[in-house]
Enzyme design. Structure first.
Site, short mmCIF file in Angstrom:
data_model
loop_
_atom_site.label_atom_id
_atom_site.label_comp_id
_atom_site.label_asym_id
_atom_site.label_seq_id
_atom_site.Cartn_x
_atom_site.Cartn_y
_atom_site.Cartn_z
N CYS A 141 0.83 -1.21 0.00
CA CYS A 141 0.00 0.00 0.00
C CYS A 141 0.86 1.26 0.00
CB CYS A 141 -0.92 -0.01 1.21
SG CYS A 141 -1.90 1.49 1.35
N CYS A 144 -0.39 4.09 2.14
CA CYS A 144 -0.18 3.93 3.59
C CYS A 144 1.29 4.15 3.96
CB CYS A 144 -0.56 2.52 4.04
SG CYS A 144 -2.06 1.87 3.31
N ASP A 145 2.20 3.62 3.16
CA ASP A 145 3.60 3.52 3.61
C ASP A 145 4.60 4.32 2.78
OD1 ASP A 145 2.73 1.71 5.54
OD2 ASP A 145 2.84 0.04 4.14
#
Ligand code: NAP
Length: 328
Positions: A141, A144-145
């Site tokens: 992701c 997200c990261d």
């Protein structure tokens, strides 16, 4: 049409499992049919769109819309008409008899109909080091990261739209983004491929497999293998984003619903399943289109078919009651 509320105490009319575009569209339609659907939204409420950045192909948003913003709107719309959305997972089901049973960690629900819209989850490479370093440089992701890898060298594996989307997004952070693909041609749509090809920070390694992820506390590199000549070499990298497609989320339904060899729920007509009263919508049964808009359309169809099923059940119950009254 106004539907009379006839549910027995403790009995749901329709339970929707899943809260991506399919589940929440089903919830909007079922709620507007006055069925007061219970939506078991799962831990990852909103489905895969919660992990995407800009959605540019959902009709009605000419400027694009952020995935999570879109899903918040879906949910608000469903709740406005009376859907009850709970952020819990369905942990087991019993579809062997009526009423249908759906269990969560703390509750057991009985329902006359169920719509399964549990979607699909990101697939992993299953190579040494991948699991150990998940959350420490290995991710599925970028939204997200990605921000953890500012000015780092980032690798993305995959050749589809997801891989291109991840790679393009990661150029915001990484000093360089290398896309590693197992063939010499992308599967991605032309528009996404062209964007990636023309981006100065993105380069490509073709006909290449990732055999291992190196590192102990964080990713330090990858073991790569050229699939044409079979030769391996080490490749320094700070992060690995895996974008190689999805697996349907059907573990809970194994042995209860017919699944195909890849685990997708089998539906002869796109909404019904092998069990009466169970309907299916979205990526959990669709490995072909897998779009937010097709999932939403499928959710609408599943809800309308569930409603018709419930109407037919009511008709049966009413007819039986009349028959019994006439006989007595
Ligand atoms: P996908 O289209 O199935 O692509 C998966 C890619 O991963 C393929 O290139 C495949 O290689 C590769 N792959 C699969 N297993 C692998 C393995 N074990 N090792 C290495 N590589 C592997 O999946 P997706 O990219 O996630 O897209 C799914 C659907 O969502 C598509 O319909 C796509 O159009 C849509 N989508 C759209 C957008 C957008 O429009 N913005 C964004 C994301 C996704 P091969 O090519 O050799 O099979």
């Amino acid at each position: 049409m106004q539907r009379r509320a006839v549910e027995a105490p403790g009995m749901e009319r329709v339970i929707i499992i899943g809260s991506g575009p399919a589940g929440l569209t089903a919830a909007i339609y079922a709620a507007r049919a006055n069925l007061r659907p219970l939506v078991l939204a799962g831990g990852l409420y909103g489905g895969q769109l919660m992990l995407t950045t800009d959605v540019e192909n959902y009709p009605g948003f000419p400027e694009g819309v952020r995935g999570p913003d879109l899903m918040i709107k879906f949910r608000e719309q469903a709740e406005r008409f009376g859907a009850r959305v709970q952020n819990v997972d369905a942990t087991s089901v019993d579809f062997s008899k009526q009423p249908l049973i759906v269990r969560t960690q703390d509750e057991e629900y009985e329902s006359e109909a169920v719509i399964v819209a549990t979607g699909a989850s990101a697939r992993w490479l299953d190579v040494p080091g991948e699991e150990l370093l998940r959350g420490r440089g290995v991710s599925s992701c970028a939204t997200c990261d990605g921000a953890f890898f500012r000015d780092k060298h980032i690798v993305v594996v995959g050749g589809g739209d997801s891989a291109m989307e991840e790679a393009l997004f990661l150029t915001r952070f990484g000093s360089r983004v290398t896309v590693i693909h197992r063939r010499d041609r992308l599967r991605a749509s032309k528009i996404m491929a062209d964007r990636a090809f023309s981006h100065e920070k993105i380069d490509f390694l073709w006909n290449t497999a990732v055999d291992e992820v190196h590192g102990t506390t964080h990713v330090t590199g990858l073991r790569l293998r050229n699939l044409l000549d079979g030769k391996s070499h080490d490749f320094p990298a700070d992060a690995l984003f895996v974008a190689i497609g999805y697996t349907p989320n059907t573990a809970v339904f194994a042995g209860q619903l017919d699944l195909d060899e890849r685990g997708y729920i089998v539906s002869p007509d796109g909404t019904s399943t092998n069990v009466e009263g169970i309907f299916v919508a979205g990526d959990v049964n669709d490995h072909r289109y897998r779009q937010a808009v097709t999932a939403a359309g499928a959710g609408c169809r599943a809800a309308m078919d569930a409603e018709r099923h419930l109407e037919a059940l009511e008709f049966k119950v009413d007819s039986l009651a009349h028959l019994r009254a006439a006989q007595s």
